[in-house]
Design a protein around this motif. Structure first.
Motif, PDB file in Angstrom:
ATOM      1  N   LEU A 131      42.748 -49.995 -20.147  1.00 31.99           N
ATOM      2  CA  LEU A 131      41.681 -50.973 -19.922  1.00 31.99           C
ATOM      3  C   LEU A 131      41.405 -51.148 -18.430  1.00 31.99           C
ATOM      4  O   LEU A 131      40.244 -51.254 -18.012  1.00 31.99           O
ATOM      5  CB  LEU A 131      42.053 -52.325 -20.543  1.00 31.99           C
ATOM      6  CG  LEU A 131      42.069 -52.396 -22.056  1.00 31.99           C
ATOM      7  CD1 LEU A 131      42.655 -53.730 -22.517  1.00 31.99           C
ATOM      8  CD2 LEU A 131      40.663 -52.210 -22.612  1.00 31.99           C
ATOM      9  N   GLU A 141      38.992 -58.784 -21.780  1.00 35.20           N
ATOM     10  CA  GLU A 141      39.935 -57.986 -22.584  1.00 35.20           C
ATOM     11  C   GLU A 141      41.219 -57.687 -21.810  1.00 35.20           C
ATOM     12  O   GLU A 141      42.315 -57.708 -22.377  1.00 35.20           O
ATOM     13  CB  GLU A 141      39.277 -56.686 -23.053  1.00 35.20           C
ATOM     14  CG  GLU A 141      40.078 -55.983 -24.125  1.00 35.20           C
ATOM     15  CD  GLU A 141      39.352 -54.798 -24.739  1.00 35.20           C
ATOM     16  OE1 GLU A 141      39.894 -54.242 -25.704  1.00 35.20           O
ATOM     17  OE2 GLU A 141      38.274 -54.424 -24.264  1.00 35.20           O
ATOM     18  N   GLU A 198      43.215 -60.991 -21.668  1.00 30.57           N
ATOM     19  CA  GLU A 198      43.874 -61.265 -22.953  1.00 30.57           C
ATOM     20  C   GLU A 198      45.101 -60.389 -23.147  1.00 30.57           C
ATOM     21  O   GLU A 198      46.146 -60.857 -23.602  1.00 30.57           O
ATOM     22  CB  GLU A 198      42.883 -61.061 -24.102  1.00 30.57           C
ATOM     23  CG  GLU A 198      41.820 -62.124 -24.168  1.00 30.57           C
ATOM     24  CD  GLU A 198      40.719 -61.816 -25.174  1.00 30.57           C
ATOM     25  OE1 GLU A 198      40.639 -60.658 -25.674  1.00 30.57           O
ATOM     26  OE2 GLU A 198      39.937 -62.731 -25.471  1.00 30.57           O
ATOM     27  N   THR A 199      44.989 -59.113 -22.809  1.00 34.37           N
ATOM     28  CA  THR A 199      46.128 -58.198 -22.959  1.00 34.37           C
ATOM     29  C   THR A 199      47.253 -58.589 -22.006  1.00 34.37           C
ATOM     30  O   THR A 199      48.429 -58.592 -22.392  1.00 34.37           O
ATOM     31  CB  THR A 199      45.682 -56.738 -22.714  1.00 34.37           C
ATOM     32  OG1 THR A 199      44.593 -56.439 -23.599  1.00 34.37           O
ATOM     33  CG2 THR A 199      46.815 -55.773 -22.957  1.00 34.37           C
TER      34      THR A 199
END
Length: 184
Positions: free
Chosen positions: A172, A111, A114-115
């Motif tokens: 995150l 995640e 991807e960000t």
């Protein structure tokens, strides 16, 4: 029931209870060892990730500072600020984001990677638009007030999206660094 049968059944029940307790103890020890191993693995990854995340966030923040000019509402936009130096600084910031993005993509987890990828692509889009706007402002292209306004508004929308993605990445990264492996 005679005494002999009762003794055998008692011994059998004791044996079954002992075997059950041994199985439960073995399972608990295996789970404890697995949790400890996962925790150690994550701890070993946390240190390098911290540095990678910190460097990427610093460069992305620098890019965000550069294009933040476009997110503010102005009575009259200061197009004169979009000079060669401004465009050059934006370009340097986008290049630094791209360079640090590779490290974040490899460090993971998914995640965050991807960000970070979305931030890197958005920084590239932003720099191309800033350079296009720079050409209008400098007179390298035919001055088109409506075109300049549309480009500025698009840069503003993308700069806001960049800022939101950067905030998401920070949260995150904090969660990934706080995860000690004991919960999953």
């Amino acid at each position: 029931m005679d005494a002999g049968t009762a003794a055998v059944l008692g011994a059998l029940a004791g044996s079954v209870a002992t075997i059950g307790a041994a199985l439960a103890t073995g399972w608990a020890q295996r789970e404890g060892a697995r949790i400890t191993a996962r925790s150690e693995h994550r701890k070993e990854r946390r240190e390098p990730r911290y540095g990678v995340y910190k460097d990427f966030i610093a460069e992305a923040s620098r890019m965000n500072d550069r294009v933040g000019l476009f997110t503010v509402t102005y009575d009259s936009f200061p197009f004169e600020r979009i000079d060669v130096l401004f465009a050059s600084r934006c370009e340097e910031a986008a290049d630094a984001v791209k360079e640090k993005w590779i490290e974040v993509a490899l460090a993971g987890p998914k995640e965050i990677a991807e960000t970070a990828s979305r931030l890197e692509r958005l920084s590239n889009a932003l720099i191309f638009r800033v350079l296009g706007l720079r050409q209008y402002v400098s007179g390298e292209r035919v001055t088109d007030e409506e075109g300049m306004r549309r480009i500025r508004e698009r840069i503003g929308r993308e700069a806001e999206e960049f800022e939101q993605l950067l905030d998401k990445l920070i949260f995150l990264a904090q969660a990934a660094l706080d995860d000690d492996g004991s919960l999953s």
